[in-house]
Scaffold this active site. Structure first.
Site, PDB file in Angstrom:
ATOM      1  N   ASN A 228      11.167   1.214  10.548  1.00 44.25           N
ATOM      2  CA  ASN A 228      11.868   1.687   9.352  1.00 44.25           C
ATOM      3  C   ASN A 228      11.179   1.155   8.106  1.00 44.25           C
ATOM      4  OD1 ASN A 228      13.360  -1.052  10.040  1.00 44.25           O
ATOM      5  ND2 ASN A 228      13.809  -0.640   7.886  1.00 44.25           N
ATOM      6  N   CYS A 229      11.355   1.881   6.989  1.00 44.21           N
ATOM      7  CA  CYS A 229      10.930   1.376   5.694  1.00 44.21           C
ATOM      8  C   CYS A 229      12.199   1.129   4.887  1.00 44.21           C
ATOM      9  CB  CYS A 229       9.979   2.354   5.002  1.00 44.21           C
ATOM     10  SG  CYS A 229      10.700   3.960   4.652  1.00 44.21           S
ATOM     11  N   VAL A 230      12.163   1.305   3.589  1.00 44.93           N
ATOM     12  CA  VAL A 230      13.321   0.997   2.762  1.00 44.93           C
ATOM     13  C   VAL A 230      14.476   1.952   3.020  1.00 44.93           C
ATOM     14  CG1 VAL A 230      14.158   0.816   0.392  1.00 44.93           C
ATOM     15  CG2 VAL A 230      11.892  -0.005   0.969  1.00 44.93           C
ATOM     16  N   THR A 231      14.172   3.222   3.285  1.00 42.50           N
ATOM     17  CA  THR A 231      15.238   4.220   3.394  1.00 42.50           C
ATOM     18  C   THR A 231      15.161   5.068   4.656  1.00 42.50           C
ATOM     19  OG1 THR A 231      13.909   5.834   2.165  1.00 42.50           O
ATOM     20  CG2 THR A 231      15.413   4.449   0.886  1.00 42.50           C
ATOM     21  N   ARG A 232      14.066   4.963   5.431  1.00 43.70           N
ATOM     22  CA  ARG A 232      13.874   5.924   6.513  1.00 43.70           C
ATOM     23  C   ARG A 232      13.615   5.269   7.858  1.00 43.70           C
ATOM     24  NH1 ARG A 232       8.780   8.982   3.675  1.00 43.70           N
ATOM     25  NH2 ARG A 232       9.118   8.007   1.668  1.00 43.70           N
TER      26      ARG A 232
END
Length: 524
Positions: A463-467
């Site tokens: 995951n990254c910040v939002t996905r």
């Protein structure tokens, strides 16, 4: 996965790895900014209570403690990159990255001595050298940390299960990684000085375009916004913040490479009364004042346009969704949920959005605005705009308020004219989804896993910040309609057999729940 797709994914992974140190710097920067503002002489004159010795001790202590983070930024990046890039043994990768960073600086120091290039103490800054952890070396800054992080992660993934002959068995496996890192980094440390000047010159050449007044500001915003769908915007931002592409600045006799180190010096040490404060607009034109236009004005305008154009029967259901998409950047700086709500269904509308943001940023620059740091939230506006003198924070209102109305009317017109299916304009009635709001992450995870083909179809989850970013065996098995019931605000495939699922700032909790279920653990 093709070589091109694999390379693209690795670049995206690298961009995500830069978020961990940035995530630490942002809140610490807010504390540092708040403490730095409250110890200024003009603030004490306005609020005499701030001159109390106890309060001053607390504030200066907070400032000094926070400064420790900013004095060791390369180490943060070494650890962050090692953790983010490693796929298997993240712990040993981080450990090896620190060893690599120490060896890198020590090796360069030896090269400087051996070649007679070690600068006298009073000439270090002019010759691009400095003291790092007590070692005189080249000022690689963040790049040195990134190199060490890559060394740690690559070697950890390659040698974590290395088997050695019985006589050396104690050093097998994970213990071999830091030892191998020492040897590899010594070679790198001897090579870097030969190419350092060429690399610096290349980045300086790039900076001549990026730093070229209004065009550079416009180009920066366009690049950041257009790279967001590919997850590469963090790489672009890091290039400006930490390399010569963002400029080289001489401030109070010290040389700073990149926008952020120079901004740290002016904001947190010198303050508004120093002559260097006049440089602030040339630095903040690439920083958060542009993001503030988006988070505080443009996105609320888009949200209002979406609500006003939603079908009456759907408004009660989409109101909460739209408010969430507006408040998330307003309070938390995360713009992607709103951006992804129209990016893929109306790309030209996204181009309009980018043009509005870039145009507003240029006007802010022309008005000599000097507001902001890394994040663009309302809190950052209060600290770095209102609490510091001579920031011209009112320019954000002068530009932002008209931009709000322009954005609202243009988006309202475009959505109606081309019947764009933004939230609330679907032909079917919108079904209210409370899973994310009620933090039912295990249920969300179960839907995600089932919708993308089950455990057998999942190769890797990150995951990254939002996905959520998931590697699949076969993307054809994905059931998008079912996946939408998880509460996601966006689904897309940047490369073959790789899916991005947007959940906003709570994505890490969804990812943890997915990991638990893939391991067969029972939900708590």
């Amino acid at each position: 996965m093709s070589k091109r797709s694999r390379f693209s994914e690795e670049v995206q992974r690298f961009g995500r790895s830069l978020l961990l140190p940035i995530a630490v710097m942002a809140p610490v920067g807010m504390v540092l900014g708040l403490a730095g503002a409250l110890v200024q002489g003009y603030m004490i004159e306005r609020v005499p209570m701030l001159g109390n010795p106890t309060i001053q001790l607390i504030l200066t202590s907070l400032r000094d403690i926070s400064n420790v983070i900013f004095s060791n930024i390369p180490i943060l990046f070494a650890m962050g990159v090692a953790y983010g890039m490693s796929k298997k043994e993240k712990g040993i990768a981080v450990f090896s990255s620190i060893i690599s960073y120490l060896i890198l600086n020590a090796t360069i120091n030896i090269w400087l001595k051996a070649t007679g290039n070690l600068a006298p103490a009073d000439q270090m800054a002019q010759l691009g050298q400095g003291m790092v952890l007590g070692i005189q070396t080249l000022r690689l800054d963040v790049l040195g940390g990134i190199i060490s992080g890559l060394v740690g992660s690559i070697l950890a993934d390659r040698f974590y299960d290395l088997e050695l002959p019985v006589a050396f068995a104690f050093f097998s496996g994970k213990k071999s990684v830091p030892i191998i890192s020492i040897g590899v980094t010594m070679v790198i440390g001897l090579i870097i000085p030969f190419f350092w000047q060429m690399l610096t010159n290349a980045l300086i050449s790039m900076s001549s375009v990026i730093l070229s007044g209004s065009f550079g500001v416009f180009l920066n915003i366009v690049m950041v916004r257009l790279l967001i769908p590919f997850g590469l915007h963090h790489v672009w931002s890091a290039l400006l913040r930490f390399t010569p592409a963002g400029g080289t600045y001489v401030i109070a006799g010290e040389t700073f490479v990149g926008v952020l180190p120079a901004l740290n010096k002016i904001l947190f040490e010198l303050g508004p009364n120093h002559e260097a404060w006049e440089m602030l607009p040339d630095l903040t034109r690439f920083m958060a004042q542009n993001q503030m236009l988006v988070t505080l004005f443009i996105i609320p305008a888009i949200g209002l346009a979406m609500y006003k154009t939603a079908y009456a029967k759907n408004k009660p259901f989409v109101k909460g969704i739209i408010i969430t998409m507006v408040l998330t950047p307003f309070l938390g700086n995360v713009t992607e949920p709103m951006e992804f709500s129209f990016l893929f269904i109306a790309p030209l509308l996204y181009v309009l959005y980018v043009a509005l943001a870039a145009g507003g940023a240029v006007v802010l620059y022309l008005l000599k605005t000097g507001v902001g740091y890394i994040r663009g939230t309302i809190f950052d506006f209060a600290i770095f705009g209102l609490m510091y003198e001579n920031t011209k924070w009112y320019n954000l209102l002068i530009v932002g308020i008209p931009l709000f109305f322009i954005t609202y009317f243009l988006f309202t017109w475009a959505i109606k004219k081309w019947n764009i299916p933004t939230p609330g304009r679907e032909e079917d009635e919108v079904e209210y989804n409370s899973l994310l709001k009620e933090k039912r992450y295990d249920e969300v995870a179960a839907i995600v896993i089932e919708s993308i083909g089950g455990r057998a179809n999942i190769l890797n989850v990150e995951n990254c910040v939002t996905r959520l970013r998931i590697d699949l065996k076969d993307m054809k098995t994905v059931d998008k309609e079912k996946l939408k019931t998880s509460g996601t605000s966006g689904i897309f495939f940047p490369t073959k057999n790789h899916i991005h699922i947007v959940f906003g700032p709570n994505v890490e909790f969804v990812k943890n729940a997915v990991d638990r279920q893939l391991r067969g653990e029972v939900a708590k």
